[in-house]
Design an enzyme around this catalytic site. Sequence first.
Site, PDB file in Angstrom:
ATOM      1  N   LYS A 106       8.485  -8.531  27.203  1.00 29.45           N
ATOM      2  CA  LYS A 106       8.339  -7.386  26.306  1.00 29.45           C
ATOM      3  C   LYS A 106       8.653  -7.828  24.887  1.00 29.45           C
ATOM      4  O   LYS A 106       9.397  -8.791  24.682  1.00 29.45           O
ATOM      5  CB  LYS A 106       9.319  -6.274  26.694  1.00 29.45           C
ATOM      6  N   GLY A 218       5.083  14.657  26.358  1.00 29.80           N
ATOM      7  CA  GLY A 218       4.482  13.552  25.593  1.00 29.80           C
ATOM      8  C   GLY A 218       3.005  13.805  25.343  1.00 29.80           C
ATOM      9  O   GLY A 218       2.302  14.333  26.211  1.00 29.80           O
ATOM     10  N   GLY A 220       1.117  11.226  23.638  1.00 28.25           N
ATOM     11  CA  GLY A 220       0.613   9.928  23.177  1.00 28.25           C
ATOM     12  C   GLY A 220      -0.471   9.452  24.129  1.00 28.25           C
ATOM     13  O   GLY A 220      -1.092  10.250  24.844  1.00 28.25           O
ATOM     14  N   ASN A 221      -0.688   8.149  24.158  1.00 30.59           N
ATOM     15  CA  ASN A 221      -1.744   7.582  24.998  1.00 30.59           C
ATOM     16  C   ASN A 221      -1.592   8.018  26.461  1.00 30.59           C
ATOM     17  O   ASN A 221      -2.548   8.465  27.091  1.00 30.59           O
ATOM     18  CB  ASN A 221      -1.698   6.057  24.864  1.00 30.59           C
ATOM     19  N   ALA A 222      -0.367   7.930  26.998  1.00 32.18           N
ATOM     20  CA  ALA A 222      -0.168   8.283  28.409  1.00 32.18           C
ATOM     21  C   ALA A 222      -0.248   9.798  28.626  1.00 32.18           C
ATOM     22  O   ALA A 222      -0.978  10.281  29.493  1.00 32.18           O
ATOM     23  CB  ALA A 222       1.173   7.744  28.887  1.00 32.18           C
ATOM     24  N   GLY A 223       0.484  10.559  27.834  1.00 33.06           N
ATOM     25  CA  GLY A 223       0.592  12.009  28.039  1.00 33.06           C
ATOM     26  C   GLY A 223      -0.727  12.736  27.839  1.00 33.06           C
ATOM     27  O   GLY A 223      -1.109  13.595  28.638  1.00 33.06           O
TER      28      GLY A 223
HETATM   29  N1  GLU Z   1       2.933  -1.506  27.681  1.00 36.43           N
HETATM   30  C1  GLU Z   1       2.418  -1.280  28.987  1.00 36.43           C
HETATM   31  C2  GLU Z   1       3.536  -1.194  30.001  1.00 36.43           C
HETATM   32  O1  GLU Z   1       4.669  -0.918  29.676  1.00 36.43           O
HETATM   33  C3  GLU Z   1       1.358  -2.292  29.358  1.00 36.43           C
HETATM   34  C4  GLU Z   1       1.827  -3.704  29.360  1.00 36.43           C
HETATM   35  C5  GLU Z   1       0.687  -4.702  29.474  1.00 36.43           C
HETATM   36  O2  GLU Z   1      -0.438  -4.296  29.618  1.00 36.43           O
HETATM   37  O3  GLU Z   1       1.007  -5.884  29.408  1.00 36.43           O
HETATM   38  O4  GLU Z   1       3.304  -1.323  31.169  1.00 36.43           O
END
Ligand code: GLU
Length: 423
Positions: A106, A218, A220-223
Amino acid sequence: MGEELNPFKIAQEQLDEAAEIMGLDKQAHALLREPKRTLIVNIPVKMRDGHTETFTGFRVQYNDARGPAKGGIRFHPAETLDTVKALSAWMTWKCSLADIPFGGGKGGVICDPKKFNEVELENLSRGYMRAIADFIGPKTDVPAPDVYTTPQIMGWMLDEYTRKVGHNEFDTITGKPVEVWGSEGRMDSTALGGMFVMREAAKALKLNLKKSKIAVQGFGNAGKFAYTLSKEMFGAKVVAISDSEGGVYDPDGLDLKKLDEAKEKTGSVKNYKSKNAKQITNEKLLELDVDILIPAAIENQVRKDNADDIKAKLLLELANGPVTPDATQILFEKGVMDLPDFLVNSGGVIGSYFEWAQNISSYYWDTKRFHDELDRTITKSFKDTIAMQKGYADKGKKISERMAAYVIAVDRVAKAMKARGWY
Ligand code: GLU
């Protein structure tokens, strides 16, 4: 609250609990409690008035026994090294549970991207990539978007990496714009994966999705995609949604056009207007009398102090880390099916895997294949998790869905480390 909410301590605590349940080898446990490599960088960024500002960033490679580290980059004012470490641990379990050939990593930069103009954002994105470029790469560590980072940012970062190596390496980073070989399906693959899990969980709980009421925290992209897909795929009724400023509840269901309008004109979905709509706080949204609750924003939302007030039968953790360990226990005792983040939101990284594999082979799929393979992969993760939970129950030991998923994920990584002679 009295609860320890340091995300890395939480990640370690979860691992400790899983280690105890599965009788994990002590040497493997010690290796898995800490990240393998941690990088801290300070990045000079030229701002619009010509002065240079310094930003601190991180990249953590938690474990790469099963493949290159993999995980997103967050641009967030409250970023800390411990948050990034926790998220990199969760990425390790996420990739392992999905059984894709990655470890976990990360990245993050302490900054407030809402204050940047386009040029500043590009300067920071390129600066961060320059700072980590020697540390990452398609065979060592493959970044992607996360909170407040976008396909465009991935495009700039890819370009910066390309300048360093002198040729295109599209498999360096995922979640790219489609013009530079990102995947058509990657944009909504986190939410779509969550929907496949929701479909399977509803079957297991005998919940009729068409008649179900859903609250999403949320936008955002997910919500936002969770909202649209719940309606499109299952005809479910989303009665509440929120963003960082607050939320809106309408027992008759919400309309996307009006939500978008409220967001655009006033900056928040909380100002949505309809006959029966009323504003609610993010806390109250979690406690609504709904069938399914989808936290799709940030960490530590369901805690010891509010877990008992959750009324949903199914909790789908689309955000990373929305439920604390104490809350997991309370939900488990209440009989709520609480499906963990690293299962529910794994559609994002599964989509990244498909993008990376296509970049390596330079052979591109259509969206149908992308969706079918995502469905197959994440449905298997769900079934594996429930089977593991049942296996323990049959032996007289009741464990949460989170712990069942942990046991599978940790066991695979431990076995890979063993096979490589790390312990
Ligand atoms: N940021 C996303 C996660 O937390 C995707 C990570 C990725 O695709 O490497 O799973």
